[in-house]
Design an enzyme around this catalytic site. Structure first.
Site, PDB file in Angstrom:
ATOM      1  N   ASP A  71      21.109  22.891 -33.416  1.00  0.00           N
ATOM      2  CA  ASP A  71      21.064  24.349 -33.328  1.00  0.00           C
ATOM      3  C   ASP A  71      20.195  24.825 -32.177  1.00  0.00           C
ATOM      4  O   ASP A  71      20.052  26.028 -31.982  1.00  0.00           O
ATOM      5  CB  ASP A  71      20.522  24.940 -34.634  1.00  0.00           C
ATOM      6  CG  ASP A  71      19.047  24.613 -34.834  1.00  0.00           C
ATOM      7  OD1 ASP A  71      18.700  23.414 -34.847  1.00  0.00           O
ATOM      8  OD2 ASP A  71      18.232  25.551 -34.962  1.00  0.00           O
TER       9      ASP A  71
ATOM     10  N   ASP B 210      21.108  17.094 -36.531  1.00  0.00           N
ATOM     11  CA  ASP B 210      19.792  17.690 -36.693  1.00  0.00           C
ATOM     12  C   ASP B 210      19.722  18.257 -38.110  1.00  0.00           C
ATOM     13  O   ASP B 210      20.748  18.424 -38.778  1.00  0.00           O
ATOM     14  CB  ASP B 210      19.598  18.788 -35.645  1.00  0.00           C
ATOM     15  CG  ASP B 210      18.225  19.431 -35.725  1.00  0.00           C
ATOM     16  OD1 ASP B 210      17.229  18.690 -35.815  1.00  0.00           O
ATOM     17  OD2 ASP B 210      18.160  20.665 -35.725  1.00  0.00           O
TER      18      ASP B 210
ATOM     19  N   ASP C 231      16.820  20.937 -39.566  1.00  0.00           N
ATOM     20  CA  ASP C 231      16.423  22.342 -39.602  1.00  0.00           C
ATOM     21  C   ASP C 231      17.356  23.175 -38.745  1.00  0.00           C
ATOM     22  O   ASP C 231      17.519  22.917 -37.551  1.00  0.00           O
ATOM     23  CB  ASP C 231      14.986  22.514 -39.092  1.00  0.00           C
ATOM     24  CG  ASP C 231      13.956  22.127 -40.138  1.00  0.00           C
ATOM     25  OD1 ASP C 231      14.056  22.642 -41.263  1.00  0.00           O
ATOM     26  OD2 ASP C 231      13.067  21.317 -39.834  1.00  0.00           O
TER      27      ASP C 231
END
Length: 351
Positions: A219, A20, A22
């Site tokens: 995250d 991922d 961001d």
């Protein structure tokens, strides 16, 4: 698909790392130093990797350019975006030059155009579909046109349903919050959600590279980790973005990662990552340095060691058949400092 060993580096057990963006490599456009350093090391070691992002506000080439500006040797073909995937789906479902009402950033319109379809902005253009992605300039007028088009029979496709986006100032509304506006107005769900937690970005990444043992890194429990679970892949949660240790302790079964690390360094540092309890666990799921004693719904953390090892010991108890703990108390100063660093002390100390 767990393949880790008890003492080896996590990265050595997998043939593809799906990252991922961001909250893992950067926050908005500001690099996360540990994330960039870890990805640089992946490149230096020749490790296959793919970037898979729900963010529909940039095209793959723009993402690669941004990563390159951070010192990473990223190529557009390594990037999978929900905008590009949505455009591919639309092109499969509708004839060339079909009108598609786009709610989102210019990148989403560009992807729709590149797929041979015609981006429009109003109901009067007779769109066959509405595609909705994140865009910082999306406003009421855009959402109103989309609602009217869906009511008139247009198919409604959302690039993703992330409730929030991570920023340097904290989480802010994401595309999922904007999708919720239309969901409320229309009284229905989108016809299709392309991005995570759907498995498509993960399975596409594995298919493109021929990987058989991929590891998904993210995250967010509700998108990255749940998406990996749906795709049948092992996953690593890093604590540099949205999801917190508190949320991890209360994660439902369908959104529990295989591993947790404070930063992306956990890919290379065996001491910086902990394997969590689960059906595929190969490392011991109890902590040798930390222990949690339990009396009904009250737990006491004692021992010593890393923060992720303490978090693993807590997950063992929170995810046990006895149910989550209501209170966790520190047994001594070291346990208190560890709970405080994990953001878990305030709730515990309130008793």
């Amino acid at each position: 698909m767990t393949g880790s060993s008890a003492d080896g580096r996590l990265v050595d057990a997998y043939d593809l790392v799906i990252l991922d963006l961001d909250g893992v490599i950067y926050l908005v456009d500001r690099p996360i130093e540990t994330g960039v350093a870890a990805v640089s090391r992946l490149y230096a070691e020749g490790r296959p990797l793919t970037y898979a992002t729900n963010n529909a506000s940039r095209r793959a080439v723009e993402v690669a350019t941004l990563l390159t500006s951070m010192g990473l040797s990223a190529r557009p073909e390594e990037v999978l975006t929900s905008a590009g995937a949505a455009a591919e789906v639309l092109a499969e479902r509708f004839p060339a030059d079909s009108a598609v009402l786009v709610v989102g950033a210019e990148a989403l319109r560009a992807e729709v155009r590149a797929a041979g379809l015609r981006p429009v902005a109003r109901l009067e253009d007779a769109p066959v579909a509405v595609v909705q992605g994140y865009g910082p300039q999306v406003g009421w007028a855009d959402l109103a046109e989309a609602a009217l088009a869906v009511r008139a029979g247009a198919e409604w496709i959302a690039t993703n349903t992330d409730r929030t986006l991570p920023t340097l100032r904290g989480p802010v509304p994401g595309n999922g919050s904007l999708v919720a506006v239309l969901r409320t107005a229309l009284g229905r769900e989108p016809d299709l959600v392309i991005g995570k937690p759907g498995p498509a970005l993960f399975t596409t990444a594995a298919r493109r590279t021929g990987a058989v043992r991929p590891l998904a890194v993210g995250d967010r429990l509700d998108t990255d980790i749940e998406g990996a679970v749906r795709a049948g892949m092992d996953s690593l949660l890093v604590l540099t973005g949205v999801s917190t240790p508190t949320e991890l302790l209360h994660a439902p079964v369908h959104a529990r990662p295989t591993y947790v690390a404070e930063t992306l360094d956990g890919l290379f540092d065996p001491a910086g990552v902990a394997q969590l309890p689960g059906p595929t666990a190969m490392r011991p799921t109890g902590s040798t340095g930390w222990r949690v004693t339990r009396e009904k719904a009250i737990g006491v953390l004692a021992g010593s060691g890393s923060r992720v090892e303490a978090l693993r010991a807590l997950c063992v108890e929170f995810w046990s058949a006895e149910g989550p703990l209501e209170v966790v108390r520190p047994a001594d100063d070291e346990a208190r400092a560890t709970l405080e660093a994990l953001g878990l002390l305030a709730a515990s100390a309130s008793e």
